[in-house]
Design an enzyme around this catalytic site. Sequence first.
Site, short mmCIF file in Angstrom:
data_model
loop_
_atom_site.label_atom_id
_atom_site.label_comp_id
_atom_site.label_asym_id
_atom_site.label_seq_id
_atom_site.Cartn_x
_atom_site.Cartn_y
_atom_site.Cartn_z
N ASP A 107 0.80 -1.24 0.00
CA ASP A 107 0.00 0.00 0.00
C ASP A 107 0.83 1.29 0.00
O ASP A 107 0.48 2.25 0.71
CB ASP A 107 -0.94 0.02 1.21
CG ASP A 107 -1.92 -1.14 1.20
OD1 ASP A 107 -1.89 -1.94 0.24
OD2 ASP A 107 -2.70 -1.26 2.16
N LYS A 228 -6.92 -5.02 -2.66
CA LYS A 228 -7.60 -5.46 -1.44
C LYS A 228 -8.58 -4.38 -0.97
O LYS A 228 -8.50 -3.23 -1.40
CB LYS A 228 -6.60 -5.79 -0.34
CG LYS A 228 -5.73 -4.62 0.14
CD LYS A 228 -4.65 -5.13 1.07
CE LYS A 228 -3.86 -3.99 1.70
NZ LYS A 228 -4.61 -3.16 2.63
N CYS A 273 -1.67 -2.28 7.97
CA CYS A 273 -1.69 -3.25 6.87
C CYS A 273 -0.41 -4.09 6.78
O CYS A 273 -0.47 -5.27 6.46
CB CYS A 273 -1.96 -2.53 5.55
SG CYS A 273 -3.62 -1.79 5.51
#
Length: 348
Positions: A107, A228, A273
Amino acid sequence: MNIMTLSQNLLLRRAMAFAGLVWMVHSENATDTTNTVSNNNNTILGNQSQSIAEQLSQLTGNSVKDSEKIMNSWLGKRQWDLTTSVQFDQEVLSRLRSLRVALLVVDFQNDFVDGSLKIGDGDAGQDPANAIGPLNELLQLNTWDLVVYTKDWHPHNHISFLSQAHNSDREMEKKDENRTLNFFDSVQFMKPIKTEQILYPDHCIQRSWGSEIHPEVYVYPKAEYIMKGVDPYLDSYSAFNDNNGRSKTELEDVLRREGIDAVVIAGLAYDICVRFTCLDAVKQNFLAAVIPECSAGLMKKGIEESESAFKKHGVAMISKEEAKGITDGEFLPNEWVQKIALAKKSSE
């Protein structure tokens, strides 16, 4: 007759004495030979054990002494001999030599670097921009077996957005419905799916500028991309599955397809994350390592909790240089070596 008998007896006694002397000399020589063979065998086995420890040290970067500790843990109550030496080579050294390792970048997107949900605004004060340089050094290596980028990929009405919390297609507990909600509040949704959720600013909306990989992050040729958080009603901190464990992403399948044994993980946010991706990697029986200097965390408490969880579950925390050593075959984390060395022992 008597004289002859005496002479014969004398000769017989002398012959017996000589035979006894010969037997004693032979017996002592045989003992010396046996001891010499035994000593030679011990020396050979000792040298063999030393050689194995040196090979293990070359692979891991550990001292010979530390390697011997791992070897002895693997050995247990057995003794070093030809059989156990071959077994150690097959079960441990061979596997360590043939590990396939993926670099997983989590990310590293515009909204988390300098957009609507800047990680640097958290109380940890960690600016993601500072992690880009060391991360790029690793991404520019051509020795990874696989590189994967993950992306938050949210629909515009995602359950994690504060702006969407009171939408008519979802329902919270009464105590949450009736209070003023702010960013980073935790609420309990009851419908359409029961899930606990922290509320954030709108971020990483599909095909928006905020969802793109930050332009300063090096793009590895032929990398894989995993999206995701695509379900409007469930968040997905882990790159492996959603927070409720109802559905999986494609990540595990991609790693299995490429024969990956271990994942080295970096990205944003370190305490959210990255954390859950690391822990799920271990759950899926991958060896896992995380690189703090190539990541950035949001909250101090979250970072502390993450690192405690990493230690508990065998996620190695490594430096950028150690990550390079993995790809060069000059370093392996102790957590990986111990897991492989003790895997068979723990299953017995």
